[in-house]
Write a protein that holds these residues in place. Structure first.
Motif, PDB file in Angstrom:
ATOM      1  N   GLU A 157       0.832  -1.199   0.000  1.00 28.07           N
ATOM      2  CA  GLU A 157       0.000   0.000   0.000  1.00 28.07           C
ATOM      3  C   GLU A 157       0.871   1.255   0.000  1.00 28.07           C
ATOM      4  OE1 GLU A 157      -2.717  -0.208   3.256  1.00 28.07           O
ATOM      5  OE2 GLU A 157      -3.902  -1.847   2.353  1.00 28.07           O
ATOM      6  N   PRO A 158       0.947   1.974  -1.138  1.00 28.70           N
ATOM      7  CA  PRO A 158       1.730   3.210  -1.190  1.00 28.70           C
ATOM      8  C   PRO A 158       1.108   4.300  -0.317  1.00 28.70           C
ATOM      9  CG  PRO A 158       1.257   2.368  -3.397  1.00 28.70           C
ATOM     10  CD  PRO A 158       0.374   1.621  -2.445  1.00 28.70           C
ATOM     11  N   ARG A 159       1.982   5.096   0.301  1.00 35.79           N
ATOM     12  CA  ARG A 159       1.533   6.241   1.106  1.00 35.79           C
ATOM     13  C   ARG A 159       2.335   7.460   0.688  1.00 35.79           C
ATOM     14  NH1 ARG A 159       1.665   3.880   7.329  1.00 35.79           N
ATOM     15  NH2 ARG A 159       0.333   2.047   6.991  1.00 35.79           N
ATOM     16  N   ASN A 160       1.640   8.566   0.416  1.00 33.70           N
ATOM     17  CA  ASN A 160       2.346   9.807   0.139  1.00 33.70           C
ATOM     18  C   ASN A 160       2.986  10.327   1.414  1.00 33.70           C
ATOM     19  OD1 ASN A 160      -0.274  10.450  -2.079  1.00 33.70           O
ATOM     20  ND2 ASN A 160       1.846  10.406  -2.739  1.00 33.70           N
ATOM     21  N   THR A 161       4.243  10.733   1.302  1.00 33.84           N
ATOM     22  CA  THR A 161       4.971  11.332   2.421  1.00 33.84           C
ATOM     23  C   THR A 161       5.624  12.608   1.907  1.00 33.84           C
ATOM     24  OG1 THR A 161       7.074  10.231   1.920  1.00 33.84           O
ATOM     25  CG2 THR A 161       5.496   9.008   3.295  1.00 33.84           C
ATOM     26  N   LYS A 162       6.490  13.202   2.705  1.00 31.43           N
ATOM     27  CA  LYS A 162       7.228  14.388   2.270  1.00 31.43           C
ATOM     28  C   LYS A 162       8.497  14.016   1.502  1.00 31.43           C
ATOM     29  CE  LYS A 162       5.493  17.262   6.060  1.00 31.43           C
ATOM     30  NZ  LYS A 162       5.860  18.045   7.277  1.00 31.43           N
ATOM     31  N   GLY A 163       8.723  12.714   1.313  1.00 34.72           N
ATOM     32  CA  GLY A 163       9.862  12.293   0.521  1.00 34.72           C
ATOM     33  C   GLY A 163      10.963  11.637   1.329  1.00 34.72           C
ATOM     34  N   SER A 164      12.152  11.582   0.744  1.00 29.74           N
ATOM     35  CA  SER A 164      13.275  10.819   1.292  1.00 29.74           C
ATOM     36  C   SER A 164      13.601  11.175   2.731  1.00 29.74           C
ATOM     37  CB  SER A 164      14.523  11.046   0.428  1.00 29.74           C
ATOM     38  OG  SER A 164      14.310  10.597  -0.884  1.00 29.74           O
ATOM     39  N   ASN A 165      13.667  12.475   3.027  1.00 29.76           N
ATOM     40  CA  ASN A 165      14.100  12.892   4.362  1.00 29.76           C
ATOM     41  C   ASN A 165      13.078  12.568   5.441  1.00 29.76           C
ATOM     42  OD1 ASN A 165      16.562  13.802   3.494  1.00 29.76           O
ATOM     43  ND2 ASN A 165      15.940  15.936   3.295  1.00 29.76           N
ATOM     44  N   GLU A 166      11.835  12.342   5.074  1.00 29.12           N
ATOM     45  CA  GLU A 166      10.839  11.862   6.034  1.00 29.12           C
ATOM     46  C   GLU A 166      10.791  10.341   6.038  1.00 29.12           C
ATOM     47  OE1 GLU A 166       6.347  12.865   7.471  1.00 29.12           O
ATOM     48  OE2 GLU A 166       6.619  12.601   5.322  1.00 29.12           O
ATOM     49  N   ASN A 167      10.989   9.740   4.880  1.00 23.84           N
ATOM     50  CA  ASN A 167      10.903   8.282   4.796  1.00 23.84           C
ATOM     51  C   ASN A 167      11.948   7.589   5.663  1.00 23.84           C
ATOM     52  OD1 ASN A 167       8.756   8.426   3.049  1.00 23.84           O
ATOM     53  ND2 ASN A 167       9.979   8.117   1.203  1.00 23.84           N
ATOM     54  N   ILE A 168      13.152   8.158   5.724  1.00 26.02           N
ATOM     55  CA  ILE A 168      14.212   7.525   6.514  1.00 26.02           C
ATOM     56  C   ILE A 168      13.827   7.422   7.989  1.00 26.02           C
ATOM     57  CG2 ILE A 168      16.586   7.776   7.332  1.00 26.02           C
ATOM     58  CD1 ILE A 168      17.285   8.799   4.504  1.00 26.02           C
ATOM     59  N   PRO A 169      13.447   8.516   8.670  1.00 24.17           N
ATOM     60  CA  PRO A 169      13.046   8.357  10.079  1.00 24.17           C
ATOM     61  C   PRO A 169      11.779   7.541  10.269  1.00 24.17           C
ATOM     62  CG  PRO A 169      12.750  10.633   9.351  1.00 24.17           C
ATOM     63  CD  PRO A 169      13.525   9.941   8.288  1.00 24.17           C
ATOM     64  N   LEU A 170      10.869   7.563   9.299  1.00 21.92           N
ATOM     65  CA  LEU A 170       9.669   6.727   9.416  1.00 21.92           C
ATOM     66  C   LEU A 170      10.039   5.251   9.381  1.00 21.92           C
ATOM     67  CD1 LEU A 170       7.078   8.640   7.188  1.00 21.92           C
ATOM     68  CD2 LEU A 170       7.089   8.445   9.692  1.00 21.92           C
ATOM     69  N   LEU A 171      10.999   4.896   8.546  1.00 22.49           N
ATOM     70  CA  LEU A 171      11.489   3.517   8.523  1.00 22.49           C
ATOM     71  C   LEU A 171      12.207   3.171   9.821  1.00 22.49           C
ATOM     72  CD1 LEU A 171      12.917   3.325   4.883  1.00 22.49           C
ATOM     73  CD2 LEU A 171      11.009   1.971   5.757  1.00 22.49           C
ATOM     74  N   GLU A 172      13.031   4.097  10.289  1.00 23.30           N
ATOM     75  CA  GLU A 172      13.818   3.830  11.502  1.00 23.30           C
ATOM     76  C   GLU A 172      12.938   3.681  12.734  1.00 23.30           C
ATOM     77  OE1 GLU A 172      18.112   5.903  10.535  1.00 23.30           O
ATOM     78  OE2 GLU A 172      16.460   7.210  11.115  1.00 23.30           O
ATOM     79  N   SER A 173      11.776   4.313  12.723  1.00 30.69           N
ATOM     80  CA  SER A 173      10.848   4.198  13.855  1.00 30.69           C
ATOM     81  C   SER A 173       9.761   3.152  13.601  1.00 30.69           C
ATOM     82  CB  SER A 173      10.205   5.558  14.146  1.00 30.69           C
ATOM     83  OG  SER A 173       9.492   6.034  13.019  1.00 30.69           O
ATOM     84  N   ASP A 174       9.968   2.323  12.559  1.00 28.92           N
ATOM     85  CA  ASP A 174       9.030   1.246  12.221  1.00 28.92           C
ATOM     86  C   ASP A 174       7.624   1.741  11.897  1.00 28.92           C
ATOM     87  OD1 ASP A 174      11.022  -0.590  12.465  1.00 28.92           O
ATOM     88  OD2 ASP A 174      10.350  -1.440  14.369  1.00 28.92           O
ATOM     89  N   GLN A 175       7.525   2.961  11.379  1.00 30.92           N
ATOM     90  CA  GLN A 175       6.219   3.469  10.955  1.00 30.92           C
ATOM     91  C   GLN A 175       5.949   3.180   9.482  1.00 30.92           C
ATOM     92  OE1 GLN A 175       5.020   7.419  12.633  1.00 30.92           O
ATOM     93  NE2 GLN A 175       7.116   7.443  13.415  1.00 30.92           N
ATOM     94  N   LEU A 176       6.971   2.722   8.777  1.00 27.94           N
ATOM     95  CA  LEU A 176       6.828   2.222   7.416  1.00 27.94           C
ATOM     96  C   LEU A 176       7.589   0.912   7.324  1.00 27.94           C
ATOM     97  CD1 LEU A 176       7.497   5.426   5.244  1.00 27.94           C
ATOM     98  CD2 LEU A 176       5.302   4.236   5.472  1.00 27.94           C
ATOM     99  N   ASP A 177       7.149   0.047   6.430  1.00 27.00           N
ATOM    100  CA  ASP A 177       7.853  -1.215   6.201  1.00 27.00           C
ATOM    101  C   ASP A 177       8.965  -1.041   5.168  1.00 27.00           C
ATOM    102  OD1 ASP A 177       6.259  -2.815   7.952  1.00 27.00           O
ATOM    103  OD2 ASP A 177       4.648  -2.722   6.475  1.00 27.00           O
ATOM    104  N   ILE A 178       8.628  -0.404   4.051  1.00 27.41           N
ATOM    105  CA  ILE A 178       9.595  -0.102   3.007  1.00 27.41           C
ATOM    106  C   ILE A 178       9.308   1.304   2.508  1.00 27.41           C
ATOM    107  CG2 ILE A 178       9.971  -2.508   2.313  1.00 27.41           C
ATOM    108  CD1 ILE A 178       8.036  -2.102   0.001  1.00 27.41           C
ATOM    109  N   ALA A 179      10.303   1.930   1.871  1.00 26.84           N
ATOM    110  CA  ALA A 179      10.093   3.297   1.392  1.00 26.84           C
ATOM    111  C   ALA A 179      11.107   3.628   0.311  1.00 26.84           C
ATOM    112  CB  ALA A 179      10.200   4.297   2.538  1.00 26.84           C
TER     113      ALA A 179
END
Length: 321
Positions: free
Chosen positions: A64-86
């Motif tokens: 399931e794709p989710r719009n985010t603010k891009g790379s700089n948000e995706n990295i911390p979201l992954l690190e905090s387990d709020q996304l599976d892949i990005a």
């Protein structure tokens, strides 16, 4: 893979179970969250194609794709387990892996996406011909939080320019806003990267057309001497309307990254499904033709950064020894 419907789903932090019927059998779908970026840019286009092809190739997957603010948000979201892949651009990924300006990340590479040769686009009737011609002008460098402004900052630094001092830098709330700003004169140029990038396509297809401005050969050499992780890349001729000649530039590879806690068997299954569907993904999206197992191995800063589950699949497939 009998574990797919029982154990595998339970391992995913954000997995949701939904029963579906196929061929008279009940299949438990495992939901995987995929972070992309703001609408109008290349990441949402790629993410939607990636999810559609993967979901079709494996009935037990629901990416399931989710719009985010891009790379700089995706990295911390992954690190905090709020996304599976990005999806993460090459420069933010490199800085995170190397611990530049932050602690080194423990995220892992699921796959290389595509190469991103960086360049500016201007209106065809623009007086600007070189990067230095744009000094002092308003330039849209991409969406806030995306990797594009980081790529441009490295390239400009390599040729002795400062992005926020030598240009009137504009950072967008939505990636899709850039072309209109150039067309109506609010910006002299739009920075972007890659083949099939929506901002470039919009400019090239606009009334009056567009021209591209990339670093010249001497500038590319200077950038590479200072920032060795950037690679010479080429935009093939006719990648965009009225672009008859190939354009040489410089850039990096974007990646699909996975959270550190993504289990090995999940990453293995994703890799097996993805690379079994390389042809379908290429047909769906031209720039995704670069999403291959071989390119992932070649593009990774080092093999240790590739997820162990992916490496297991690569060894079985003969991609690596």
């Amino acid at each position: 893979m009998k574990l797919a419907g029982i154990v595998w789903a339970g391992l995913l932090l954000f997995a949701g179970a939904a029963a579906a019927q196929e061929g008279g059998k009940t299949i438990t779908k495992s939901t995987i969250s995929l972070g992309t970026a703001t609408p109008g840019g290349g990441f949402p286009v790629y993410g939607n194609a990636f999810a559609e092809v993967m979901n079709a190739a494996d009935p037990a997957l629901s990416i399931e794709p989710r719009n985010t603010k891009g790379s700089n948000e995706n990295i911390p979201l992954l690190e905090s387990d709020q996304l599976d892949i990005a999806l993460v651009a090459g420069e933010p990924a490199y800085e995170a892996f190397m611990g530049i300006g932050r602690a080194a990340t423990k995220l892992k590479i699921l796959t290389a996406m595509y190469s991103s040769p960086g360049m500016f686009v201007v209106r065809a009737d623009s007086p600007y011909k070189t990067i230095r011609d744009l000094v002092g002008q308003p330039v849209a460098f991409g969406a806030k939080g995306s990797g594009l402004p980081i790529l441009s900052r490295y390239i400009l630094d390599g040729i002795g320019l400062k992005q926020d001092e030598d240009f009137k830098s504009i950072y967008l709330d939505r990636a899709g806003d850039g072309p209109a700003m150039v067309q109506d004169g609010r910006a002299a140029a739009l920075w972007g990267a890659g083949i099939g990038w929506p901002g470039f396509a919009a400019m090239a297809q606009a009334p009056g057309g567009a021209r591209f401005i990339a670093p010249d050969a001497s500038e590319i050499a200077r950038v590479r001497a200072k920032h060795t992780f950037l690679k010479p890349l080429t935009v093939p001729a006719n990648s965009y309307p009225n672009q008859p000649a190939a354009i040489d530039s410089i850039g990096s590879w974007s990646f699909v990254l996975a959270r550190e806690s993504l289990p090995d068997d999940v990453a293995y299954r994703l890799a097996r499904t993805l690379h079994g569907a390389e042809g379908a993904l290429c047909k769906k999206l031209p720039q995704a033709c670069e999403t291959t197992a071989a390119n992932t191995v070649a593009a990774a800063p080092n093999a240790a950064l590739i997820h162990p589950g992916v490496m297991k699949y690569f060894r079985e497939a003969g991609v690596v020894k």
